[in-house]
Design a protein around this motif. Sequence first.
Motif, PDB file in Angstrom:
ATOM      1  N   ASP A 469      20.048  87.386  -5.253  1.00 31.09           N
ATOM      2  CA  ASP A 469      21.357  87.877  -5.681  1.00 31.09           C
ATOM      3  C   ASP A 469      22.395  86.753  -5.688  1.00 31.09           C
ATOM      4  O   ASP A 469      22.492  85.972  -4.735  1.00 31.09           O
ATOM      5  CB  ASP A 469      21.835  88.990  -4.741  1.00 31.09           C
ATOM      6  N   GLY A 470      23.144  86.690  -6.759  1.00 31.74           N
ATOM      7  CA  GLY A 470      24.247  85.739  -6.847  1.00 31.74           C
ATOM      8  C   GLY A 470      23.841  84.299  -7.105  1.00 31.74           C
ATOM      9  O   GLY A 470      24.689  83.397  -7.040  1.00 31.74           O
ATOM     10  N   PHE A 471      22.563  84.065  -7.428  1.00 29.83           N
ATOM     11  CA  PHE A 471      22.105  82.682  -7.564  1.00 29.83           C
ATOM     12  C   PHE A 471      22.893  81.942  -8.642  1.00 29.83           C
ATOM     13  O   PHE A 471      23.385  80.834  -8.415  1.00 29.83           O
ATOM     14  CB  PHE A 471      20.609  82.643  -7.900  1.00 29.83           C
ATOM     15  N   TYR A 472      23.029  82.548  -9.821  1.00 24.42           N
ATOM     16  CA  TYR A 472      23.645  81.832 -10.934  1.00 24.42           C
ATOM     17  C   TYR A 472      25.163  81.713 -10.779  1.00 24.42           C
ATOM     18  O   TYR A 472      25.767  80.764 -11.285  1.00 24.42           O
ATOM     19  CB  TYR A 472      23.250  82.475 -12.263  1.00 24.42           C
ATOM     20  N   GLN A 473      25.790  82.635 -10.067  1.00 19.78           N
ATOM     21  CA  GLN A 473      27.214  82.489  -9.799  1.00 19.78           C
ATOM     22  C   GLN A 473      27.466  81.275  -8.907  1.00 19.78           C
ATOM     23  O   GLN A 473      28.378  80.481  -9.158  1.00 19.78           O
ATOM     24  CB  GLN A 473      27.766  83.758  -9.132  1.00 19.78           C
ATOM     25  N   HIS A 474      26.627  81.100  -7.869  1.00 18.76           N
ATOM     26  CA  HIS A 474      26.756  79.919  -7.004  1.00 18.76           C
ATOM     27  C   HIS A 474      26.422  78.647  -7.795  1.00 18.76           C
ATOM     28  O   HIS A 474      27.063  77.608  -7.619  1.00 18.76           O
ATOM     29  CB  HIS A 474      25.816  80.036  -5.808  1.00 18.76           C
ATOM     30  N   LEU A 480      30.746  73.307 -11.646  1.00 20.52           N
ATOM     31  CA  LEU A 480      32.171  73.112 -11.908  1.00 20.52           C
ATOM     32  C   LEU A 480      32.768  72.079 -10.942  1.00 20.52           C
ATOM     33  O   LEU A 480      33.666  71.318 -11.320  1.00 20.52           O
ATOM     34  CB  LEU A 480      32.917  74.437 -11.788  1.00 20.52           C
ATOM     35  N   LYS A 481      32.257  72.041  -9.730  1.00 22.26           N
ATOM     36  CA  LYS A 481      32.803  71.113  -8.735  1.00 22.26           C
ATOM     37  C   LYS A 481      32.203  69.731  -8.847  1.00 22.26           C
ATOM     38  O   LYS A 481      32.893  68.722  -8.683  1.00 22.26           O
ATOM     39  CB  LYS A 481      32.557  71.661  -7.325  1.00 22.26           C
ATOM     40  N   HIS A 482      30.899  69.650  -9.146  1.00 18.78           N
ATOM     41  CA  HIS A 482      30.203  68.371  -9.042  1.00 18.78           C
ATOM     42  C   HIS A 482      29.587  67.867 -10.350  1.00 18.78           C
ATOM     43  O   HIS A 482      29.176  66.701 -10.409  1.00 18.78           O
ATOM     44  CB  HIS A 482      29.079  68.472  -8.004  1.00 18.78           C
ATOM     45  N   GLY A 483      29.486  68.692 -11.370  1.00 17.75           N
ATOM     46  CA  GLY A 483      28.777  68.293 -12.571  1.00 17.75           C
ATOM     47  C   GLY A 483      29.492  67.191 -13.330  1.00 17.75           C
ATOM     48  O   GLY A 483      30.722  67.087 -13.308  1.00 17.75           O
ATOM     49  N   SER A 484      28.710  66.384 -14.020  1.00 10.87           N
ATOM     50  CA  SER A 484      29.271  65.292 -14.809  1.00 10.87           C
ATOM     51  C   SER A 484      29.551  65.774 -16.222  1.00 10.87           C
ATOM     52  O   SER A 484      28.701  66.369 -16.876  1.00 10.87           O
ATOM     53  CB  SER A 484      28.290  64.122 -14.853  1.00 10.87           C
ATOM     54  N   ARG A 485      30.770  65.512 -16.704  1.00 11.92           N
ATOM     55  CA  ARG A 485      31.137  65.854 -18.076  1.00 11.92           C
ATOM     56  C   ARG A 485      32.330  64.985 -18.464  1.00 11.92           C
ATOM     57  O   ARG A 485      33.138  64.592 -17.630  1.00 11.92           O
ATOM     58  CB  ARG A 485      31.487  67.335 -18.192  1.00 11.92           C
ATOM     59  N   LYS A 486      32.425  64.704 -19.743  1.00 11.01           N
ATOM     60  CA  LYS A 486      33.467  63.791 -20.204  1.00 11.01           C
ATOM     61  C   LYS A 486      34.763  64.503 -20.563  1.00 11.01           C
ATOM     62  O   LYS A 486      35.796  63.879 -20.683  1.00 11.01           O
ATOM     63  CB  LYS A 486      32.953  63.004 -21.414  1.00 11.01           C
ATOM     64  N   SER A 487      34.727  65.816 -20.743  1.00 11.21           N
ATOM     65  CA  SER A 487      35.958  66.539 -21.051  1.00 11.21           C
ATOM     66  C   SER A 487      35.750  68.010 -20.725  1.00 11.21           C
ATOM     67  O   SER A 487      34.642  68.459 -20.439  1.00 11.21           O
ATOM     68  CB  SER A 487      36.320  66.388 -22.529  1.00 11.21           C
ATOM     69  N   SER A 488      36.817  68.770 -20.801  1.00  9.04           N
ATOM     70  CA  SER A 488      36.731  70.204 -20.499  1.00  9.04           C
ATOM     71  C   SER A 488      35.867  70.941 -21.505  1.00  9.04           C
ATOM     72  O   SER A 488      35.457  72.071 -21.269  1.00  9.04           O
ATOM     73  CB  SER A 488      38.139  70.810 -20.472  1.00  9.04           C
ATOM     74  N   ARG A 489      35.594  70.308 -22.673  1.00  8.52           N
ATOM     75  CA  ARG A 489      34.718  70.951 -23.663  1.00  8.52           C
ATOM     76  C   ARG A 489      33.313  71.155 -23.115  1.00  8.52           C
ATOM     77  O   ARG A 489      32.554  71.952 -23.618  1.00  8.52           O
ATOM     78  CB  ARG A 489      34.647  70.099 -24.937  1.00  8.52           C
ATOM     79  N   HIS A 490      32.952  70.380 -22.048  1.00  5.00           N
ATOM     80  CA  HIS A 490      31.622  70.510 -21.466  1.00  5.00           C
ATOM     81  C   HIS A 490      31.591  71.490 -20.294  1.00  5.00           C
ATOM     82  O   HIS A 490      30.564  71.654 -19.662  1.00  5.00           O
ATOM     83  CB  HIS A 490      31.136  69.143 -20.991  1.00  5.00           C
ATOM     84  N   THR A 491      32.733  72.116 -19.994  1.00  5.18           N
ATOM     85  CA  THR A 491      32.753  73.076 -18.907  1.00  5.18           C
ATOM     86  C   THR A 491      31.909  74.282 -19.284  1.00  5.18           C
ATOM     87  O   THR A 491      32.076  74.854 -20.369  1.00  5.18           O
ATOM     88  CB  THR A 491      34.196  73.526 -18.617  1.00  5.18           C
ATOM     89  N   PRO A 492      30.989  74.710 -18.418  1.00  2.00           N
ATOM     90  CA  PRO A 492      30.050  75.771 -18.786  1.00  2.00           C
ATOM     91  C   PRO A 492      30.673  77.147 -18.873  1.00  2.00           C
ATOM     92  O   PRO A 492      31.653  77.446 -18.220  1.00  2.00           O
ATOM     93  CB  PRO A 492      29.025  75.715 -17.660  1.00  2.00           C
ATOM     94  N   LYS A 493      30.073  77.971 -19.695  1.00  2.00           N
ATOM     95  CA  LYS A 493      30.451  79.370 -19.770  1.00  2.00           C
ATOM     96  C   LYS A 493      29.590  80.173 -18.798  1.00  2.00           C
ATOM     97  O   LYS A 493      28.659  79.658 -18.193  1.00  2.00           O
ATOM     98  CB  LYS A 493      30.242  79.883 -21.198  1.00  2.00           C
ATOM     99  N   GLN A 494      29.898  81.459 -18.669  1.00  2.00           N
ATOM    100  CA  GLN A 494      29.112  82.301 -17.781  1.00  2.00           C
ATOM    101  C   GLN A 494      27.684  82.404 -18.283  1.00  2.00           C
ATOM    102  O   GLN A 494      27.421  82.281 -19.473  1.00  2.00           O
ATOM    103  CB  GLN A 494      29.717  83.718 -17.725  1.00  2.00           C
ATOM    104  N   GLY A 495      26.765  82.640 -17.353  1.00  2.00           N
ATOM    105  CA  GLY A 495      25.382  82.860 -17.732  1.00  2.00           C
ATOM    106  C   GLY A 495      24.530  81.621 -17.581  1.00  2.00           C
ATOM    107  O   GLY A 495      24.955  80.614 -17.041  1.00  2.00           O
ATOM    108  N   ARG A 496      23.317  81.666 -18.087  1.00  2.00           N
ATOM    109  CA  ARG A 496      22.348  80.603 -17.888  1.00  2.00           C
ATOM    110  C   ARG A 496      22.383  79.546 -18.981  1.00  2.00           C
ATOM    111  O   ARG A 496      21.898  78.438 -18.788  1.00  2.00           O
ATOM    112  CB  ARG A 496      20.932  81.186 -17.821  1.00  2.00           C
ATOM    113  N   ALA A 497      22.917  79.873 -20.132  1.00  2.00           N
ATOM    114  CA  ALA A 497      22.825  78.956 -21.264  1.00  2.00           C
ATOM    115  C   ALA A 497      23.492  77.617 -20.989  1.00  2.00           C
ATOM    116  O   ALA A 497      23.105  76.598 -21.541  1.00  2.00           O
ATOM    117  CB  ALA A 497      23.454  79.593 -22.502  1.00  2.00           C
TER     118      ALA A 497
END
Length: 511
Positions: A469-474, A480-497
């Motif tokens: 339970d709650g695996f993908y939310q965590h 969001l805290k630690h992932g590498s991305r060059k801009s906010s365009r790479h911020t993930p949406k909800q879900g697994r995709a």
Amino acid sequence: MIELVWFKRDLRAADHAPLAMAAKSGPVLPLAVVESDYWKLPETSSRHYLFWRESIDDLRRQGVPLCVRIGEVTAILKALHDSHGIRRIWSHEETGNAWTYERDKSVTRWCRENSVGWKQIRQFGVLRGPTDRDRWAKQWEAFMAEPLAKLPDNITYADTTGDQLPSHEGLGLTYAPCPQRQRGGRTEGLALFESFLSSGRARHYQRAMSSPTSAAEACSRLSPHLAYGTLSMREVVQRAYSEVSALKAVPPDHQPIPPRGLNAFIARLHWHCHFIQKLESEPETEWRDLHPAFRDARTQGFGDPLFEAWANGNTGFPFVDACMRSLIATGWINFRMRAMLVAFASYHLWLDWRATGTRLAQLFTDYEPGIHWPQVQMQSGSTAINTPRLYNPVKQSHDQDPDGIFIKQWVPELSKLKGRAVHEPWTLSPLEAREQGFILDESYPAPIIDHEAAARAARERLTRIRASDGFYQHQRAIYLKHGSRKSSRHTPKQGRAWVKKKPANQLELDL
């Protein structure tokens, strides 16, 4: 009153902003502390201390009259404050382990209680306090583009006596032979960098860094010098960019090094700071699984027979053992093989990453806590934001060392075997074994596990963990805290995709 410059993991005079700034404010006392309690920590080793001591000696040869003191930092600061009067302490920021973090908190309290200022200055592209990962890459570039710190022509040094540098035995460190260990000091670091750029070592960097047979020569080998600060990250980045610009002005068929190779090297300098930022932002990464679903999932560690076989290069899997034995003897191995060692221990043997990470920290001459612990967690799967990599130890052997050259160098028990047997000695028939003078489990250990069954069991465990339970939310919160991305365009949406949007080179840090 004196300006005290505390040298920690920044053992150089060039591009040393704290020293340059302190020198403009008054007499300078450059201090290096041998912290006895630090060297009692389980992840420290004689190879670390010897590199550090060599770097201290070289720094003195650069003209910095270091005052060396042995003991606890706040007690040493009190003694120097009583004898000289400390106006300010200057140092670089340090993203160390939990012990150094608590020590720095103690120094902060001492400074506050004694009305002594402490100016800490950035050394890497790592940010303290709340950090916006969407803007982090640009901030890294801006910091690296700043001018190198220059020392005044004349520095007034305070006169004080220090202690003799102790031997490793004097600190209670057991000497573990490391005959091919890299030597410390800025002189060594500069020579390495020059050989990487000018002698052609960088020419095949991109292609050769993944193979254990070629990586030791093709990689820059600057990692311990960046870890102990004998070279500054900024000077390395600026020199690399300068070389790329110069190469682009040369016709492609006359370029001694392909610019793409140096660009790949610069990318890994980005990743260096990216991983340190993870520990800076979440110090608990050193001892606690980032994803709560992995907490208490693995409990086996020190003393377990599987751990001991892995830690000493006696698993019965030739390529795994060759990598471990090479690391024990040299203090270094390339990144892909580091990843494989952690993954094999974490998945096939299902060992606790805290134990295996501690063993590797002891062995890596370039142990950098901010890179080490986030990487160990990542390769063990407990960050949950990277696709689990279950390296097949036999396939890796055939792929990375097809002729068995690396295996035969580090596992001489197998030097007479031919063909497939070098990678899989357990497949020899009794007749073939007799002909080659080999007896499984006497000449060399039989495999400690069935690697295919162990991989299946690991995948089943991972499936159960990911179904909790709650695996993908965590998982998303960690990204969001630690992932590498060059801009906010790479911020993930909800879900697994969103997992598919991670940078492909997340696993490719290799200096």
